[in-house]
Design an enzyme around this catalytic site. Sequence first.
Site, PDB file in Angstrom:
ATOM      1  N   ASP A 134      10.300   5.656 -10.067  1.00  5.43           N
ATOM      2  CA  ASP A 134       9.884   6.354 -11.286  1.00  5.43           C
ATOM      3  C   ASP A 134      10.654   7.653 -11.501  1.00  5.43           C
ATOM      4  O   ASP A 134      10.989   7.995 -12.644  1.00  5.43           O
ATOM      5  CB  ASP A 134       8.382   6.649 -11.238  1.00  5.43           C
ATOM      6  CG  ASP A 134       7.533   5.398 -11.425  1.00  5.43           C
ATOM      7  OD1 ASP A 134       8.069   4.407 -11.945  1.00  5.43           O
ATOM      8  OD2 ASP A 134       6.349   5.418 -11.037  1.00  5.43           O
ATOM      9  N   LYS A 170      -0.796  -4.386  -3.074  1.00  5.27           N
ATOM     10  CA  LYS A 170      -2.087  -3.845  -2.607  1.00  5.27           C
ATOM     11  C   LYS A 170      -2.195  -2.401  -3.104  1.00  5.27           C
ATOM     12  O   LYS A 170      -1.644  -1.476  -2.522  1.00  5.27           O
ATOM     13  CB  LYS A 170      -2.138  -3.906  -1.072  1.00  5.27           C
ATOM     14  CG  LYS A 170      -3.266  -3.110  -0.419  1.00  5.27           C
ATOM     15  CD  LYS A 170      -4.626  -3.731  -0.681  1.00  5.27           C
ATOM     16  CE  LYS A 170      -5.682  -3.155   0.262  1.00  5.27           C
ATOM     17  NZ  LYS A 170      -5.931  -1.715   0.098  1.00  5.27           N
ATOM     18  N   SER A 205       0.812  -1.215   0.000  1.00 10.93           N
ATOM     19  CA  SER A 205       0.000   0.000   0.000  1.00 10.93           C
ATOM     20  C   SER A 205       0.850   1.271   0.000  1.00 10.93           C
ATOM     21  O   SER A 205       1.505   1.585  -0.994  1.00 10.93           O
ATOM     22  CB  SER A 205      -0.967  -0.055   1.185  1.00 10.93           C
ATOM     23  OG  SER A 205      -1.978   0.905   1.058  1.00 10.93           O
TER      24      SER A 205
END
Length: 705
Positions: free
Chosen positions: A492, A506, A481
């Site tokens: 990224d 998740k 999460s």
Amino acid sequence: MIPTLRLARKYTSVFIALFTAISLAIFSAFAADQNLERKLEDLSPTLQQAIASVNIYQSLSKNHYRKLPLDQKHADKVFQRYLDRLDPNRSFFLKKDIDEFQRYREKLASSLKSGDLKPAFEIFNRYRKRAGDRARYLLARVDKGIGGINLKTDAELVIDRKDSPWLPDEKAQRELWDLQLKDSILSLKLNNKTDEEVIEQLKRRNTNLLRRLHQSKSEDAFQTYINAFTSIFDPHTQYFSPQTAENFDINMSLSLEGIGAVLQSEDEYTKVVSVVPGGPADLAGQLKPGDKIVSVAQGKGKLEDVVGMRLDDVVKLIRGKKKTLVRLEVIPGASKSQTTRVYEIVRDKVKLEEQDASSKIIEVKDKGVTRKIGIIEIPTFYIDFRAAQAGDPNYKSTTRDVRKLIAALKKEKIDGLVIDLRANGGGSLQEANELTGLFIGKGPTVVVRDSRGRMEKQEDPDPKLLYDGPLAVMVDRLSASASEIFAGAIQDYGRGIVIGSQTYGKGTVQSIQPLNHGQLKLTLAKFYRVSGQSTQNQGVLPDISYPSLYETRDIGENKLPDALPWDTINPVKFQRFGDLSAFFPQLDKKHKQRTKNNPDFVYLNEMKDYLSRYENKTKVSLNEEKRRLEIQSMRSQRLAIENRLRKAKGEELLNNLDELEEAEQANADNKDKKKEADAFVMEAGAILNDLIRLKKQATKPAQAA
């Protein structure tokens, strides 16, 4: 329990009082047993439940992220899921039961829409009858003693029968029950139980099951059925009965005194779903997700068998006043042999300070150069919402604490920083967003997409870049999460390198909706990384991989039925710091060279192979001698793996696995030991050091020939 007697007259003799008390106790026990022999009364749905079922259907149809038409295809899935929840090992229902239930399957879609619960309750009542038949049959078999039961047979028991055909008749049913009884006897005998103790425990176990069946309420049937329906949308969509909702609220507030573990029923067992960071079980360091609790003891008292017991009754036994001892006998999640271990846990409240981010510095030596690498461990993404809303300037949060830790590490002139998110199951999205902002300056951190396709970017609220030095993030299969949002953003942006194993996956958002009867938790949205990749199902893939013991276990979003899929959206605009991928092949090569003979990495790979050999077993032998030899072989292999690690580290060798359990408990109690950097943190520091050196080499000006 002997009832308290009030003596009618002062001169009533002690003997008469004692005799009466004992007589009443014997009569009560007899009456209780006789009570279990009566026919199970059928359960019926209530009007409140019927209204709630219609509300749930409408809410899922309108609001859930996944739009599913309730056609016959999906009704068939609900039907099968309901049967699987009631009889996951296909030990109770007969084929003729399933054939009879087909008339309900064909009308299930309309029944769900209209709130007609009669079909669900008839199936549940049949399950209770069949389960009661099994408990009585096994009690009768055990009552005759176990001396005549053949444990020298070459027969085997299929462990997982979820894909097996339904039992054709009562004869086949009893043959299966006999095999399961032999397995239970062997499991207990091989855990050093005498024949008398085996008989006593099996009687108690099946009596517990009968008692649980007699204590079943209409809410048990309703909750099981409705959750078979909600589960086809995704595994995180769930109905909570009023009682379950109360327990859920307690778990979320972390206010209850206990061990800090989330439990659920699975077949006849109580299974550990997760361990709360900072809770007593987490600090003890033994209980793990997937473990099955078979007995509970108060303090040093006698272990009470809880197989077949209602989940809420098991929870009551485990909960208790803080600073009191509870002992749990468990079957480890990785074990197929049913060999148990006993863990000692001192109850307490979940200590928020144990969830605080913490830091340390390790030193990495490289060709005559010593570099300082800061390590910040974050067990969860926390924030004290009440204090923050009240305007308390000193409210606690992950980001505020990490700010202070980074400031202190900067004063120590660290050369690089590792953020350790291993076993961090997530927490506050706000904190994941703000923490990311400390390392990227400004820009989006995550995109939330709702069921209507609307996108909302979460932006770093503070444009200041707190730390711009070399960065690594450590993750594992239990990182989920909010942890995945942070690690994905760092990856990224090219801001740092991600080290470890594939994360949980998740990547969905849930909300609690009150109903006229209970609560509904449903999935409303999905998370997407700024690159457009979902964190759902696939998780974050590390740049440099560590071996993982969780790869062979049923842990992770992609192991859950009907989990929402991984997908992509268009990337959002963000400014990358650079591209580190050119360094990955060299970093991976150096990492593998360094860890090839590293004792801890060798041990992890050996344990991974060891677990995979035994976790993939589909059958167990019902021959006592053969089974005993198999367990001895497993234990000797495990002992050899442990001793190779200890020998490599210059530690004293173990004589048996009992000594290992004692050593693990001692390490769990040793706070100084916990503060030491483990081998995997040290290797992360070494990888980051390699990155620092390679980047410096890449920026050196070319020299003229």
